[in-house]
Motif scaffolding. Structure first.
Motif, PDB file in Angstrom:
ATOM      1  N   ILE A  57       0.841  -0.997   0.018  1.00  0.00           N
ATOM      2  CA  ILE A  57       0.026  -0.174   0.074  1.00  0.00           C
ATOM      3  C   ILE A  57       0.799   1.163   0.033  1.00  0.00           C
ATOM      4  N   THR A  58       0.681   2.238  -1.015  1.00  0.00           N
ATOM      5  CA  THR A  58       1.479   3.361  -1.084  1.00  0.00           C
ATOM      6  C   THR A  58       0.841   4.227  -1.570  1.00  0.00           C
ATOM      7  N   ILE A  83      -7.257   4.321  -1.029  1.00  0.00           N
ATOM      8  CA  ILE A  83      -7.589   2.944  -1.523  1.00  0.00           C
ATOM      9  C   ILE A  83      -9.269   2.981  -1.764  1.00  0.00           C
ATOM     10  N   PHE A  84      -9.621   2.504  -2.740  1.00  0.00           N
ATOM     11  CA  PHE A  84     -10.929   2.108  -3.191  1.00  0.00           C
ATOM     12  C   PHE A  84     -11.478   0.637  -2.962  1.00  0.00           C
ATOM     13  N   PHE A  85     -12.784   0.584  -2.661  1.00  0.00           N
ATOM     14  CA  PHE A  85     -13.214  -0.691  -2.263  1.00  0.00           C
ATOM     15  C   PHE A  85     -12.949  -1.586  -3.530  1.00  0.00           C
ATOM     16  N   GLU A 115     -11.299  -1.637  -6.114  1.00  0.00           N
ATOM     17  CA  GLU A 115      -9.722  -1.902  -6.497  1.00  0.00           C
ATOM     18  C   GLU A 115      -9.188  -2.687  -5.547  1.00  0.00           C
ATOM     19  N   THR A 116      -9.694  -2.738  -4.391  1.00  0.00           N
ATOM     20  CA  THR A 116      -9.179  -3.666  -3.281  1.00  0.00           C
ATOM     21  C   THR A 116      -9.569  -5.124  -3.552  1.00  0.00           C
ATOM     22  N   VAL A 117     -10.936  -5.122  -3.868  1.00  0.00           N
ATOM     23  CA  VAL A 117     -11.578  -6.503  -4.098  1.00  0.00           C
ATOM     24  C   VAL A 117     -10.951  -6.888  -5.284  1.00  0.00           C
ATOM     25  N   ASN A 118     -10.633  -6.484  -6.344  1.00  0.00           N
ATOM     26  CA  ASN A 118      -9.936  -6.839  -7.475  1.00  0.00           C
ATOM     27  C   ASN A 118      -8.670  -7.292  -7.251  1.00  0.00           C
ATOM     28  N   VAL A 119      -7.708  -6.554  -6.438  1.00  0.00           N
ATOM     29  CA  VAL A 119      -6.449  -6.926  -6.089  1.00  0.00           C
ATOM     30  C   VAL A 119      -6.469  -8.376  -5.334  1.00  0.00           C
TER      31      VAL A 119
END
Length: 107
Positions: free
Chosen positions: A55-56, A80-82, A84-88
């Motif tokens: 995370i940066t 951080i967007f929700f 985007e986090t789910v996709n990662v």
């Protein structure tokens, strides 16, 4: 502090035999950067197979994270967007491939 987090994680892994599937690690921290912290965590054989996500706030995150190959499996930039986090998470945990395989097996 990163050192305290590392000690607590070691205790969880050793005493309770808990191993996380994924660890999110900030790159810019006081005392120890995220690369060093992730490398130390990977030094614990129980945490070697864990997926690590950087995370940066660095706009050149892709370049900086990829330049340290093998440390992180993916990265997220702040804010951080929700989704985007789910996709990662799906990417590093191979969830899309697992779902496709289950559907294939059901046919």
């Amino acid at each position: 502090s990163p050192q305290a987090a590392l000690q607590k994680l070691d205790k969880l892994v050793l005493n309770k035999d808990l191993t996380p599937d994924i660890i999110f690690c900030d790159i810019l921290m006081e005392d120890m950067d995220g690369f060093k912290l992730a490398e130390k965590m990977k030094g614990n054989k129980k945490l070697k197979s864990v997926k690590y996500v950087a995370i940066t706030s660095d706009l050149n995150a892709e370049t900086s994270v990829q330049s340290k190959t093998g440390v992180f499996d993916a990265y997220l930039t702040k804010p951080i967007f929700f989704m985007e986090t789910v996709n990662v998470i799906k990417k590093v945990m191979n969830i899309n491939e697992q779902v496709a395989q289950r559907r294939k097996n059901e046919l």
